[in-house]
Scaffold this motif. Structure first.
Motif, short mmCIF file in Angstrom:
data_model
loop_
_atom_site.label_atom_id
_atom_site.label_comp_id
_atom_site.label_asym_id
_atom_site.label_seq_id
_atom_site.Cartn_x
_atom_site.Cartn_y
_atom_site.Cartn_z
N PHE A 72 -13.99 9.06 2.79
CA PHE A 72 -13.45 8.40 1.60
C PHE A 72 -14.33 7.22 1.23
O PHE A 72 -15.01 6.63 2.09
CB PHE A 72 -12.01 7.92 1.85
CG PHE A 72 -11.04 9.01 2.19
CD1 PHE A 72 -10.43 9.74 1.18
CD2 PHE A 72 -10.75 9.33 3.51
CE1 PHE A 72 -9.53 10.76 1.49
CE2 PHE A 72 -9.86 10.34 3.83
CZ PHE A 72 -9.24 11.06 2.81
N GLN A 124 -13.89 2.65 -7.05
CA GLN A 124 -13.24 3.90 -6.68
C GLN A 124 -12.88 3.93 -5.20
O GLN A 124 -13.03 4.95 -4.52
CB GLN A 124 -14.13 5.11 -7.02
CG GLN A 124 -14.34 5.33 -8.50
CD GLN A 124 -15.09 6.60 -8.81
OE1 GLN A 124 -15.86 7.09 -8.00
NE2 GLN A 124 -14.86 7.15 -9.99
N GLY A 136 -11.13 4.53 -1.91
CA GLY A 136 -10.18 5.54 -1.49
C GLY A 136 -10.44 6.91 -2.07
O GLY A 136 -9.78 7.88 -1.69
N ALA A 137 -11.40 7.02 -3.00
CA ALA A 137 -11.70 8.34 -3.59
C ALA A 137 -12.34 9.24 -2.55
O ALA A 137 -13.17 8.79 -1.74
CB ALA A 137 -12.60 8.18 -4.80
N ALA A 138 -11.97 10.50 -2.58
CA ALA A 138 -12.53 11.46 -1.62
C ALA A 138 -13.99 11.73 -1.94
O ALA A 138 -14.36 11.90 -3.10
CB ALA A 138 -11.73 12.75 -1.65
N PRO A 154 1.19 15.32 1.76
CA PRO A 154 0.80 14.12 1.00
C PRO A 154 1.58 14.01 -0.31
O PRO A 154 1.84 15.01 -0.99
CB PRO A 154 -0.70 14.34 0.73
CG PRO A 154 -1.13 15.39 1.70
CD PRO A 154 0.06 16.24 1.95
N ASP A 207 0.80 11.02 -2.50
CA ASP A 207 0.02 10.22 -3.43
C ASP A 207 -1.44 10.19 -2.98
O ASP A 207 -1.82 10.84 -2.00
CB ASP A 207 0.59 8.79 -3.57
CG ASP A 207 0.65 8.05 -2.24
OD1 ASP A 207 -0.13 8.39 -1.32
OD2 ASP A 207 1.45 7.12 -2.11
N ALA A 208 -2.25 9.44 -3.73
CA ALA A 208 -3.69 9.40 -3.45
C ALA A 208 -4.01 8.77 -2.11
O ALA A 208 -5.08 9.03 -1.54
CB ALA A 208 -4.41 8.67 -4.58
N ASN A 209 -3.13 7.91 -1.61
CA ASN A 209 -3.35 7.27 -0.30
C ASN A 209 -2.71 8.05 0.84
O ASN A 209 -2.59 7.53 1.95
CB ASN A 209 -2.82 5.84 -0.33
CG ASN A 209 -3.73 4.90 -1.10
OD1 ASN A 209 -4.93 5.10 -1.15
ND2 ASN A 209 -3.15 3.88 -1.72
N PHE A 210 -2.30 9.28 0.55
CA PHE A 210 -1.78 10.21 1.56
C PHE A 210 -0.53 9.71 2.27
O PHE A 210 -0.36 9.93 3.47
CB PHE A 210 -2.87 10.57 2.57
CG PHE A 210 -3.82 11.61 2.06
CD1 PHE A 210 -3.78 12.90 2.54
CD2 PHE A 210 -4.75 11.30 1.09
CE1 PHE A 210 -4.64 13.88 2.05
CE2 PHE A 210 -5.63 12.25 0.60
CZ PHE A 210 -5.57 13.55 1.08
N SER A 223 2.71 10.58 3.30
CA SER A 223 3.13 11.97 3.50
C SER A 223 4.54 12.05 4.04
O SER A 223 4.97 11.22 4.84
CB SER A 223 2.17 12.67 4.48
OG SER A 223 0.82 12.54 4.05
N PRO A 268 -6.30 6.14 2.24
CA PRO A 268 -6.07 7.53 2.66
C PRO A 268 -6.57 7.88 4.05
O PRO A 268 -6.13 8.87 4.63
CB PRO A 268 -6.81 8.34 1.59
CG PRO A 268 -7.82 7.39 1.01
CD PRO A 268 -7.21 6.04 1.09
#
Length: 499
Positions: A224, A230, A232-234, A297, A299-302, A304, A340
């Motif tokens: 990440f 950006q 936290g973006a994968a 998951p 959301d974008a930050n996982f 879960s 994430p």
């Protein structure tokens, strides 16, 4: 039959097919997610009473959609076959003879020249050849020419391959399949119907004879973005798998948009997440459950959600539900994940207990908890809520048992599919679009040239006719041909032009 194979009916059916496909995009489809269909039915009971009998949860295999689809296929074939025969005859025919009155045509021009008829004919032939006209020279020296005859060819190609698009989609629907499964690091998957979480196959698929192979998810690596832009973006997903087929095992890489190809079967990487490795002990101190539990998951930050079930615990069965947070923190909105990646993994759980039940064999959703017959564990008067970090254990009140959080693993969601009609569909779409382009950009028109000897010189008459509409360029072509004939060695007056 005449009504069904008319172009008007084909257009109406094409419109109805597009209209009928709308519910498939609005209403959840069982082919994509049975869970979403169940949730939709639970949240909209009134709509469910309407959608279920109408087949709205499986639009593309419903009777009414299939009827429109098949009628469109028959209509197109019935339209195309006579047109192919007619166009084949038209291609062999020569351009029509010169009309008696060229001055009555939409595009007309005339001139008088001192040049010979042979010279005029030669210049006209040169111009017609350079502008891709096919022409015929008659015995009297007049020329008849035609261009854009492949406009209809392109139109037919478009419709023919539109039929092949429908055939390809039908082929794919009947002989194709698609299934998904969640595989945790260290665990395996074999291509058997019992190994799928969701599976959708066509009526002609033999589910007992799927392509034989198995694979083990050895390692799943995710990176990440850690910078300020950006964050936290994968950035990458990389699954290392041990693929076994034909008694041989080889290590392969599985990445997004780079599927594994095993004969006609493809294995795609769809998603990933975290699985919490837990040990649940019952009130008797025995291990009621041990192993990884998949959390989904949100959301974008996982952040879960997941459920840990121990139905074999005694004297009471146990269940836990809550959140797995890769980078856990408590905010004003409650437990959340700040990033994430697993920088500070935590489990936030609540516990439930109840009397053991008889197993019925009816499948249940492993990601949701049915609290029927269960009581939430309390700590005094408050509900028992607790947080665990790797290596920590929580003992339930009144000796009901315990749960220990050992660590975490990654899981990957794979999709195994076979789409035999996809190459035909893709090629047909490309060719149909190419045929449409030929049809749109070809200008269908005819041009005639006649020479008449006179006392004051040779009179040249040119006529043009658009076969589709006035914008196809017959007037421009007549003017251009006249300019080509009106060279330095030719002099004369240009007659009136009509368009």
């Amino acid at each position: 039959w005449g009504q069904l194979t008319s172009m008007r009916t084909a257009l109406i059916l094409l419109f109805l097919l597009a209209l009928a496909a709308i519910p498939g995009s609005v209403v959840p489809q069982s082919a994509q997610s049975v869970v979403k269909v169940s949730d939709f039915a639970a949240n909209h009971p009134t709509l469910d009473r309407i959608c279920r009998p109408l087949g709205m949860y499986h639009v593309y295999t419903s009777v009414w959609f299939s009827a429109i689809y098949l009628l469109l296929l028959i209509s197109l074939i019935g339209c195309i076959v006579p047109r192919i025969v007619s166009h084949a005859k038209a291609l062999r025919r020569q351009p029509p003879r010169v009309p008696a009155r060229l001055d009555r045509l939409a595009a007309h021009a005339s001139m008088t020249t001192s040049a010979s008829a042979a010279e005029v004919s030669q210049r006209a032939q040169q111009w017609l050849t350079s502008h891709r006209y096919r022409f015929v020279v008659d015995d009297d020296g007049s020329l008849r020419a035609e261009a854009g005859r492949h406009r209809e060819t392109g139109n037919l190609v478009f419709h023919i391959f539109l039929v092949f698009v429908l055939v390809g989609v039908g082929w794919n629907t009947l002989w194709g399949f698609k299934g998904t499964s969640v595989v945790v690091e260290g665990q395996g998957f074999s291509n058997s119907i019992t190994q799928y979480d969701e599976f959708k196959a066509g009526a002609m698929v033999d589910t007992d004879n799927l392509t034989p192979f198995s694979m083990k998810l050895r390692k799943f690596v995710v990176s990440f973005e850690t910078g300020t832009v950006q964050r936290g973006a994968a950035r990458s997903f990389d699954a290392t798998v041990d693929l076994t087929m034909g008694g041989k095992t080889q290590t392969r890489d599985l990445q997004v948009n780079h599927p594994l190809r095993i004969g006609s079967t493809k294995v795609h990487l769809l998603g990933h997440g975290y699985a919490a490795d837990v040990v649940v002990r019952d009130g008797d101190g025995k291990v009621a459950y041990s192993g990884p539990v998949v959390f989904l998951p949100q959301d974008a930050n996982f952040k879960s959600v997941g459920v840990i079930k121990a139905p074999d615990a005694r004297p009471d069965r146990l269940a836990f539900q809550g959140f797995f947070l890769p980078t856990g923190a408590i905010t004003a909105g409650g437990p959340t994940s700040l990033f994430p990646d697993a920088l500070n993994p935590q489990l936030y759980l609540t516990a439930w207990y109840g009397k053991p039940t008889v197993e019925t064999g009816v499948p249940s959703n492993i990601y949701t908890l049915d609290t029927t017959g269960l009581t939430q564990v309390t700590n005094g008067k408050d509900k028992a809520r607790f947080v665990l970090s790797p290596g920590q254990r929580y003992k339930l009140p009144d000796g009901k048992g315990s749960i220990q959080f050992n660590g975490w693993q990654r899981w990957a969601k794979i999709q195994v599919s076979q789409n035999p009609g996809l190459p035909l569909t893709f090629l047909s779409v490309v060719l149909s679009v190419a045929g449409l382009c030929v049809s749109l950009f070809s200008r269908s028109r005819r041009v005639w040239v006649r020479t008449i000897p006179g006392d004051d010189g040779l009179r040249v008459e040119i006529g043009g006719l658009d076969r589709s509409d006035s914008r196809s360029g017959a007037v421009d072509d007549v003017n251009s041909l006249l300019a080509a004939l009106h060279g330095d060695s030719m002099s004369g007056d240009v007659g009136e032009e009509h368009s």
